[in-house]
Scaffold this motif. Structure first.
Motif, short mmCIF file in Angstrom:
data_model
loop_
_atom_site.label_atom_id
_atom_site.label_comp_id
_atom_site.label_asym_id
_atom_site.label_seq_id
_atom_site.Cartn_x
_atom_site.Cartn_y
_atom_site.Cartn_z
N GLY A 3 -14.43 8.10 41.57
CA GLY A 3 -13.72 6.84 41.58
C GLY A 3 -12.91 6.77 40.29
N ILE A 4 -11.72 6.20 40.36
CA ILE A 4 -10.86 6.06 39.18
C ILE A 4 -10.69 4.58 38.88
CG2 ILE A 4 -8.63 6.60 38.15
CD1 ILE A 4 -10.30 9.06 38.87
N TYR A 5 -11.02 4.19 37.64
CA TYR A 5 -10.85 2.80 37.20
C TYR A 5 -9.77 2.74 36.14
CZ TYR A 5 -11.59 -1.69 35.01
OH TYR A 5 -11.39 -2.95 34.49
N LEU A 6 -8.83 1.80 36.28
CA LEU A 6 -7.76 1.60 35.30
C LEU A 6 -7.89 0.18 34.75
CD1 LEU A 6 -6.20 4.26 35.59
CD2 LEU A 6 -6.53 3.36 37.90
N HIS A 7 -8.10 0.07 33.42
CA HIS A 7 -8.22 -1.26 32.83
C HIS A 7 -6.86 -1.74 32.32
CE1 HIS A 7 -10.42 -4.70 31.33
NE2 HIS A 7 -9.64 -4.66 30.26
N ILE A 8 -6.41 -2.87 32.85
CA ILE A 8 -5.15 -3.48 32.44
C ILE A 8 -5.51 -4.72 31.63
CG2 ILE A 8 -2.94 -4.37 33.21
CD1 ILE A 8 -3.53 -1.43 34.03
N PRO A 9 -5.31 -4.72 30.31
CA PRO A 9 -5.86 -5.79 29.47
C PRO A 9 -5.00 -7.04 29.34
CG PRO A 9 -4.85 -4.15 28.08
CD PRO A 9 -4.71 -3.64 29.50
N LEU A 247 -25.00 5.35 41.21
CA LEU A 247 -24.84 6.37 40.17
C LEU A 247 -23.90 7.49 40.59
CD1 LEU A 247 -28.32 6.80 38.43
CD2 LEU A 247 -26.41 5.33 37.79
N SER A 248 -22.89 7.16 41.39
CA SER A 248 -21.82 8.13 41.65
C SER A 248 -20.93 8.22 40.42
CB SER A 248 -20.99 7.70 42.86
OG SER A 248 -21.74 7.78 44.05
N GLU A 249 -20.11 9.26 40.35
CA GLU A 249 -19.28 9.46 39.17
C GLU A 249 -17.97 8.69 39.27
OE1 GLU A 249 -18.86 13.72 38.76
OE2 GLU A 249 -20.60 13.76 37.43
N PHE A 260 -18.67 7.23 33.90
CA PHE A 260 -19.93 7.95 34.08
C PHE A 260 -19.57 9.26 34.75
CE2 PHE A 260 -23.83 8.67 36.83
CZ PHE A 260 -24.56 9.23 35.79
N TYR A 261 -19.66 10.35 33.99
CA TYR A 261 -19.12 11.62 34.44
C TYR A 261 -19.96 12.76 33.88
CZ TYR A 261 -15.50 15.24 35.21
OH TYR A 261 -14.81 16.35 35.61
#
Length: 360
Positions: A3-9, A247-249, A260-261
């Motif tokens: 999964g890819i997470y992008l934080h836009i602040p 607990l997937s990456e 978490f990788y």
């Protein structure tokens, strides 16, 4: 898959309850941050991914063109499966037809919209910038642009809020026909304006009544209660969030983003300037042995599926320790155990922290 997470602040203003990393940004800052995100993504080894999540902050404030550029960078480095779930968090006041059409064209197929309440006094208390009519209009625009997977957020346990008043918000949101609802109890996070004000919140029993009334109402509408705070129409679970619960990456990019990788946790500092300078994420801890087991139990017990016997034994071995804690709760209506595993009930969710404490 990843999964890819992008934080836009970036946020137009700070809500009174929010302790997420966010701040107002200029167009130049947004351009620079977008470029830095694309650069970080391009430097990572390529792997397939099946979910992408833009969180914040207010990702919709970044605008369709910048979000599309980041998504292009993700696709170039992390080949996405054909049915990948691609979510963008939005606030109603930063949504318009141009943004929504741009997101659809870029391949975004899920929107998470922060509505929080249908009552104007509660929205003002929370520091929200939108009105409920604006939220209703934003949902209508999203439908008109072809979005068929909308996740809406609500909050309960607000100062002075009764169960009846919260359920009025639930009815107003159900009239928008969402595919997914996230309903969170208000927490007074240290350092926020609401925490400094120290308002009186409904007591635990009142919040429990509200929660159980919510569960019953959504069940009557055919929603699946699949995680403590999350409800969905059949087949509409949040696939990205599910990675956190089993607990997937996942890889996070952007200031304050966590990953978490390969058995390790690491996170970028809560500092956009440091991210723009190219500073690397900071390792948090190695997740293995007892730590992994404790975290797995904590996360899985938040879900309606609970702890699978087969999955637990594959990861950690003997399942009997789990049964020894949860079977005694079954006569009290707090847990269910069977051949496939153990889970908490909705009443068990109310005391999940205490149950998890038994394991720890």
């Amino acid at each position: 898959m990843l999964g890819i997470y992008l934080h836009i602040p970036f946020c137009a203003s700070k809500c009174s309850y929010c302790d997420f990393y966010s701040f107002p940004g200029t167009a130049a800052q947004m351009d620079a941050y977008t470029a830095a995100l694309c650069k970080k993504i391009a430097a990572f080894p390529s792997e397939p991914a099946d979910t992408v999540y833009f969180g914040g902050g207010t990702p919709s404030l970044l605008g369709g063109a910048r979000l599309a550029a980041v998504l292009d960078a993700v696709r170039a480095r992390f080949p996405l499966v054909p049915d990948a779930e691609i979510t963008v968090e939005c606030n109603p006041d930063s949504m318009d037809a141009a943004l929504l059409e741009g997101l659809r064209a870029a391949g975004v197929n899920r929107l998470s919209i922060g509505i929080q309440s249908a009552h104007e006094d509660e929205l003002r208390l929370l520091g929200r910038r939108h009105t409920f009519p604006q939220a209703r209009e934003a949902v209508g625009q999203a439908r008109a642009c072809g979005f068929d997977n909308l996740a809406l957020d609500l909050m309960y346990g607000l100062p002075g809020q009764t169960a009846e008043k919260f359920l009025q918000s639930v009815e107003a949101v159900l009239a928008l026909h969402p595919e997914h609802l996230s309903c969170y109890g208000l927490k007074l996070e240290e350092g926020t304006p609401l925490h400094r004000a120290q308002p009186v919140l409904p007591d635990d029993d009142a919040q429990a009544e509200t929660y159980l009334a919510l569960c019953g109402r959504l069940a009557s509408e055919g929603f699946e209660h699949y995680e403590i705070s999350n409800f969905c129409r059949p087949g509409r679970r949040a696939r990205h969030n599910a990675k956190y619960w089993d607990l997937s990456e996942y890889l996070g990019f952007g200031a304050a983003a966590h990953s978490f990788y390969r058995g390790r946790r690491f996170a970028y500092p809560r500092d956009a300037a440091a991210f723009l300078r190219g500073e690397p994420p900071v390792p948090e801890e190695t997740v293995d042995g007892f730590d992994a087991r404790a975290e797995y139990l904590m996360l899985r017990l938040r879900t309606a599926d609970g702890v699978s016997r087969a999955d637990y034994e594959r990861r950690f071995g003997d399942f009997s320790a789990v049964e020894r804690v949860l079977r005694p709760l079954q006569p009290h209506g707090l847990a269910c155990c069977g051949a496939e595993g153990c889970r908490l009930t909705e009443r068990g969710f109310l005391v999940s922290n205490a149950v998890i404490g038994l394991f720890l």
